[in-house]
Design a protein around this motif. Structure first.
Motif, PDB file in Angstrom:
ATOM      1  N   LEU A 302      68.435-136.261  50.583  1.00 19.55           N
ATOM      2  CA  LEU A 302      69.413-138.203  50.450  1.00 19.55           C
ATOM      3  C   LEU A 302      68.993-138.422  49.267  1.00 19.55           C
ATOM      4  O   LEU A 302      69.246-139.424  49.103  1.00 19.55           O
ATOM      5  CB  LEU A 302      69.175-138.926  51.816  1.00 19.55           C
ATOM      6  N   LEU A 303      67.128-138.265  49.272  1.00 17.62           N
ATOM      7  CA  LEU A 303      66.794-139.460  48.120  1.00 17.62           C
ATOM      8  C   LEU A 303      67.412-139.140  46.933  1.00 17.62           C
ATOM      9  O   LEU A 303      67.050-140.035  45.564  1.00 17.62           O
ATOM     10  CB  LEU A 303      64.996-139.102  48.220  1.00 17.62           C
ATOM     11  N   ILE A 304      67.773-137.849  46.265  1.00 19.02           N
ATOM     12  CA  ILE A 304      68.307-137.499  45.072  1.00 19.02           C
ATOM     13  C   ILE A 304      69.819-137.559  44.843  1.00 19.02           C
ATOM     14  O   ILE A 304      70.065-137.005  46.228  1.00 19.02           O
ATOM     15  CB  ILE A 304      67.503-136.239  45.085  1.00 19.02           C
ATOM     16  N   PRO A 305      69.675-138.034  43.868  1.00 19.24           N
ATOM     17  CA  PRO A 305      71.166-138.101  43.216  1.00 19.24           C
ATOM     18  C   PRO A 305      71.910-137.261  43.637  1.00 19.24           C
ATOM     19  O   PRO A 305      71.344-136.440  42.473  1.00 19.24           O
ATOM     20  CB  PRO A 305      70.521-139.221  42.026  1.00 19.24           C
ATOM     21  N   HIS A 306      72.751-137.047  43.903  1.00 25.33           N
ATOM     22  CA  HIS A 306      73.788-135.967  44.590  1.00 25.33           C
ATOM     23  C   HIS A 306      74.514-135.495  43.290  1.00 25.33           C
ATOM     24  O   HIS A 306      74.334-134.229  43.504  1.00 25.33           O
ATOM     25  CB  HIS A 306      75.340-136.254  45.432  1.00 25.33           C
ATOM     26  N   ASP A 307      74.662-136.473  42.307  1.00 19.56           N
ATOM     27  CA  ASP A 307      75.395-135.920  40.825  1.00 19.56           C
ATOM     28  C   ASP A 307      74.476-135.071  39.525  1.00 19.56           C
ATOM     29  O   ASP A 307      75.563-134.989  38.906  1.00 19.56           O
ATOM     30  CB  ASP A 307      76.628-136.514  40.684  1.00 19.56           C
ATOM     31  N   SER A 308      73.376-135.188  40.391  1.00 15.74           N
ATOM     32  CA  SER A 308      72.018-135.636  39.000  1.00 15.74           C
ATOM     33  C   SER A 308      71.898-133.808  38.642  1.00 15.74           C
ATOM     34  O   SER A 308      72.359-133.054  39.892  1.00 15.74           O
ATOM     35  CB  SER A 308      70.818-135.899  39.056  1.00 15.74           C
ATOM     36  N   GLY A 309      72.038-133.346  37.401  1.00 18.26           N
ATOM     37  CA  GLY A 309      71.600-131.482  37.583  1.00 18.26           C
ATOM     38  C   GLY A 309      71.056-131.421  37.872  1.00 18.26           C
ATOM     39  O   GLY A 309      70.538-130.316  38.218  1.00 18.26           O
ATOM     40  N   PHE A 310      69.595-132.195  38.028  1.00 18.26           N
ATOM     41  CA  PHE A 310      68.528-131.176  39.229  1.00 18.26           C
ATOM     42  C   PHE A 310      69.118-131.440  40.935  1.00 18.26           C
ATOM     43  O   PHE A 310      68.599-130.150  41.101  1.00 18.26           O
ATOM     44  CB  PHE A 310      67.320-133.170  39.357  1.00 18.26           C
ATOM     45  N   ALA A 311      69.534-132.093  40.908  1.00 14.86           N
ATOM     46  CA  ALA A 311      70.502-131.992  42.379  1.00 14.86           C
ATOM     47  C   ALA A 311      71.028-130.408  42.544  1.00 14.86           C
ATOM     48  O   ALA A 311      70.551-129.695  43.430  1.00 14.86           O
ATOM     49  CB  ALA A 311      70.856-132.964  43.312  1.00 14.86           C
ATOM     50  N   GLU A 312      71.717-130.486  41.224  1.00 14.88           N
ATOM     51  CA  GLU A 312      72.355-129.280  41.382  1.00 14.88           C
ATOM     52  C   GLU A 312      71.622-127.941  40.615  1.00 14.88           C
ATOM     53  O   GLU A 312      71.729-126.813  41.617  1.00 14.88           O
ATOM     54  CB  GLU A 312      73.646-129.216  39.620  1.00 14.88           C
ATOM     55  N   GLY A 313      70.645-127.962  40.389  1.00 13.08           N
ATOM     56  CA  GLY A 313      69.975-126.995  40.418  1.00 13.08           C
ATOM     57  C   GLY A 313      68.696-126.682  40.798  1.00 13.08           C
ATOM     58  O   GLY A 313      68.469-125.300  41.326  1.00 13.08           O
ATOM     59  N   LEU A 314      68.026-127.464  42.237  1.00 13.67           N
ATOM     60  CA  LEU A 314      68.004-127.656  43.633  1.00 13.67           C
ATOM     61  C   LEU A 314      68.726-126.423  44.059  1.00 13.67           C
ATOM     62  O   LEU A 314      68.286-125.492  44.931  1.00 13.67           O
ATOM     63  CB  LEU A 314      66.951-128.372  43.926  1.00 13.67           C
ATOM     64  N   THR A 315      69.736-126.847  43.835  1.00  2.00           N
ATOM     65  CA  THR A 315      70.922-126.212  45.509  1.00  2.00           C
ATOM     66  C   THR A 315      71.120-124.581  44.697  1.00  2.00           C
ATOM     67  O   THR A 315      71.136-124.087  45.826  1.00  2.00           O
ATOM     68  CB  THR A 315      72.271-127.428  44.684  1.00  2.00           C
ATOM     69  N   ARG A 316      70.945-124.364  43.904  1.00  2.00           N
ATOM     70  CA  ARG A 316      71.669-123.232  43.051  1.00  2.00           C
ATOM     71  C   ARG A 316      70.364-122.555  43.000  1.00  2.00           C
ATOM     72  O   ARG A 316      70.061-120.905  43.350  1.00  2.00           O
ATOM     73  CB  ARG A 316      71.575-123.507  41.577  1.00  2.00           C
ATOM     74  N   ARG A 317      68.705-123.187  43.019  1.00  2.00           N
ATOM     75  CA  ARG A 317      67.764-122.330  43.065  1.00  2.00           C
ATOM     76  C   ARG A 317      67.240-121.757  45.025  1.00  2.00           C
ATOM     77  O   ARG A 317      67.171-120.717  44.744  1.00  2.00           O
ATOM     78  CB  ARG A 317      67.035-122.115  42.566  1.00  2.00           C
ATOM     79  N   LEU A 318      68.103-122.752  45.753  1.00  3.03           N
ATOM     80  CA  LEU A 318      67.321-122.373  47.265  1.00  3.03           C
ATOM     81  C   LEU A 318      68.572-122.338  47.383  1.00  3.03           C
ATOM     82  O   LEU A 318      68.335-121.145  49.053  1.00  3.03           O
ATOM     83  CB  LEU A 318      67.095-124.067  47.931  1.00  3.03           C
ATOM     84  N   GLU A 319      69.911-122.213  47.680  1.00  4.02           N
ATOM     85  CA  GLU A 319      70.590-122.193  48.870  1.00  4.02           C
ATOM     86  C   GLU A 319      70.705-120.736  49.451  1.00  4.02           C
ATOM     87  O   GLU A 319      71.882-120.482  49.965  1.00  4.02           O
ATOM     88  CB  GLU A 319      72.088-122.484  48.619  1.00  4.02           C
ATOM     89  N   ASP A 320      71.109-119.367  47.921  1.00  7.18           N
ATOM     90  CA  ASP A 320      71.455-118.410  47.988  1.00  7.18           C
ATOM     91  C   ASP A 320      70.213-117.807  49.397  1.00  7.18           C
ATOM     92  O   ASP A 320      70.675-116.892  50.714  1.00  7.18           O
ATOM     93  CB  ASP A 320      71.050-117.727  46.673  1.00  7.18           C
ATOM     94  N   LEU A 321      69.195-118.090  48.450  1.00  5.30           N
ATOM     95  CA  LEU A 321      67.557-117.841  49.105  1.00  5.30           C
ATOM     96  C   LEU A 321      67.995-117.804  51.085  1.00  5.30           C
ATOM     97  O   LEU A 321      67.702-117.672  52.104  1.00  5.30           O
ATOM     98  CB  LEU A 321      66.395-117.910  49.488  1.00  5.30           C
ATOM     99  N   VAL A 322      68.138-119.417  51.520  1.00  4.09           N
ATOM    100  CA  VAL A 322      68.048-119.870  52.446  1.00  4.09           C
ATOM    101  C   VAL A 322      69.827-119.050  53.717  1.00  4.09           C
ATOM    102  O   VAL A 322      69.017-119.005  54.600  1.00  4.09           O
ATOM    103  CB  VAL A 322      68.471-121.728  52.953  1.00  4.09           C
ATOM    104  N   GLY A 323      70.503-119.217  52.849  1.00  5.99           N
ATOM    105  CA  GLY A 323      71.856-119.068  53.867  1.00  5.99           C
ATOM    106  C   GLY A 323      72.108-117.439  53.799  1.00  5.99           C
ATOM    107  O   GLY A 323      72.282-117.498  55.033  1.00  5.99           O
ATOM    108  N   VAL A 324      70.833-116.464  52.805  1.00  2.00           N
ATOM    109  CA  VAL A 324      70.949-115.112  52.942  1.00  2.00           C
ATOM    110  C   VAL A 324      70.511-114.530  54.080  1.00  2.00           C
ATOM    111  O   VAL A 324      70.446-113.109  54.506  1.00  2.00           O
ATOM    112  CB  VAL A 324      71.579-114.447  51.921  1.00  2.00           C
ATOM    113  N   TYR A 325      68.710-115.283  53.905  1.00  2.32           N
ATOM    114  CA  TYR A 325      67.981-114.969  54.807  1.00  2.32           C
ATOM    115  C   TYR A 325      67.388-115.568  55.611  1.00  2.32           C
ATOM    116  O   TYR A 325      67.459-115.568  57.582  1.00  2.32           O
ATOM    117  CB  TYR A 325      66.081-114.877  53.656  1.00  2.32           C
ATOM    118  N   PHE A 326      67.285-117.192  55.359  1.00  2.00           N
ATOM    119  CA  PHE A 326      66.594-117.614  56.374  1.00  2.00           C
ATOM    120  C   PHE A 326      67.144-118.177  58.155  1.00  2.00           C
ATOM    121  O   PHE A 326      66.913-117.486  58.889  1.00  2.00           O
ATOM    122  CB  PHE A 326      66.101-119.631  56.169  1.00  2.00           C
TER     123      PHE A 326
END
Length: 444
Positions: A302-326
């Motif tokens: 919640l701390l990180i601005p939702h519409d920032s490129g930083f948030a989008e990059g973190l989501t792009r890097r992590l979501e596949d690993l989390v969704g596919v594996y964990f």
């Protein structure tokens, strides 16, 4: 003795070496990785095999994950002689649970990243009314259900003392009242409905409800872990203090580091490492003050601005690993506790139907009435009511916490899991047909 110890150490060092005659998948505490790999391969393969068929009938991936977990549990694959003892021995479950909980921390961090407070405020007039009505009315209805289930199963049929009714009511009521924001957002995205009025308002309402859900979850965990009546108050106060520290100390430092490392558009590896350290550290803090570990990841998201490129990059890097594996591992752990065989008589199935109908009716009544009161058409209001039925990870987390703490019995656990699966499965087909008609009418 020394010779025996030497033999044990040799066998332990050889692990599952087939050349030494060892069973390669026999659980070995000093080397649990071979069996863990086999478990992971089975879990992922089954999950995605089932998803091939479920996707064709427009079911979200969470349904496939829940079904695969149940198949691997004691009611189906567990009936095969030696399957659980060989593939999922009880000694290995803590390792699966450890990986699943780590994945949940990361997933809830991603959920926090997806929640946009500005989005909720933009449609606050509509979204907050729908969200409150969609939580309050089903929760009121769930009181009668919880009382019946408590009398039926928590007293007399299970061993040990009955849990406090307040904890039981909160566990069942929250599970029956919530809407799964992450699952709902993915359903709407897949159906290309995010840009419609109905889709946008529903996402805003579900997002507001998700924030309330985690507050209720924190309260539930504090009540379960409390040793004195006043302890939940201390836990909530410490939780509020942590939120203030994160908002006014950690967030400015984190965003300053983002600017210093030029990660505004794309996070660097250093900033990903820093963010993960903050996520895990906050998760540790929420755990030691009496709130569940996963709450920390959600707060940092919640701390990180939702519409920032930083948030989008973190989501792009992590979501596949989390969704596919964990996440499949989490649902497998949940499925290993789900004894479908307990749904073995008409009375229990009647309770499944009753819980499902009451949860659905309460949610439909609250959300549809609130949407209509805000000027929407009946068709749009009913669409929102159906969409808000969607259940997902939050409900399973709550039910697993309640089950592990002994607040709900095995039979109540499987009844509530069945309710979540049924409501998630029926929401997508119904809404797809209704919103298709809305789009046709809008075109004409």
């Amino acid at each position: 003795m020394s010779a025996a110890n030497g033999t044990t150490e040799k066998a332990s060092s050889e692990g599952g070496n087939i050349l030494s005659g060892q069973n390669p998948i026999q659980f070995n505490l000093s080397d649990p990785l071979p069996l863990f790999i086999v478990q992971t391969v089975i879990i992922l393969s089954l999950c995605y095999f089932i998803n091939i068929f479920m996707h064709r009938i427009r079911q979200p991936k969470v349904v496939s994950e829940v079904i695969s977990g149940i198949i691997l549990g004691p009611s189906i694959m567990g009936k095969i002689p030696g399957f659980n003892d060989t593939i999922f021995p009880s000694e290995s479950i803590p390792f699966l649970t450890l990986v699943a909980n780590l994945g949940l921390c990361l997933f809830l961090f991603l959920v926090g990243l997806e929640l946009d407070p500005k989005l909720i405020l933009k449609r606050a007039k509509h979204a907050l009314g729908i969200s409150v009505a969609g939580l309050l009315i089903p929760f009121v209805f769930s009181c009668g259900v919880a009382l019946l289930l408590y009398k039926e199963f928590e007293k007399g049929t299970d061993t040990g003392p009955a849990p406090p009714f307040g904890q039981f009511l909160l566990t069942c009521g929250v599970a029956m009242s919530l809407t799964a924001f992450p699952v709902l957002a993915r359903i709407l995205a897949e159906m290309q409905l995010m840009s419609t009025t109905v889709g946008f308002i529903t996402v805003c309402a579900a997002a507001a409800g998700d924030i309330v859900a985690w507050i209720l979850l924190a309260l539930l965990v504090s009540l379960i872990n409390a040793t004195t009546p006043i302890m939940p108050l201390y836990v909530i106060l410490m939780g509020i203090g942590l939120c203030l520290i994160l908002a006014y100390v950690v967030r400015p430092i984190l965003m300053s580091l983002v600017r210093l490392t030029h990660s505004e558009e794309e996070p660097s590896q250093k900033m990903i490492a820093v963010t993960l350290v903050i996520v895990l550290s906050t998760s540790f803090i929420t755990n030691i003050i009496g709130i569940h570990t996963i709450f920390g990841g959600f707060l940092v998201g919640l701390l990180i601005p939702h519409d920032s490129g930083f948030a989008e990059g973190l989501t792009r890097r992590l979501e596949d690993l989390v969704g596919v594996y964990f996440l499949p591992i989490f649902f497998a752990c949940s499925g290993l506790k789900t004894q479908v065989g307990l749904l073995n008589n008409g009375q229990t199935w009647g309770l499944v139907i009753m819980v499902t109908v009451i949860s659905m009716f309460g949610k439909m009544l609250g959300c549809t009435t609130a949407a209509k009161a805000n000027g929407m058409t009946w068709r749009e209001a009913f669409s929102i009511g159906f969409l808000m039925q969607c259940k997902g990870l939050v409900e399973y987390i709550i039910l697993n916490i309640g089950h592990d703490a002994g607040v709900i019995s095995d039979r109540v656990f499987v009844i509530m899991i069945a309710m979540c699966v049924i409501l998630t499965m029926i929401s997508t087909p119904f809404v797809g047909g209704i919103l298709f008609q809305i789009d046709k009418q809008a075109e004409t």
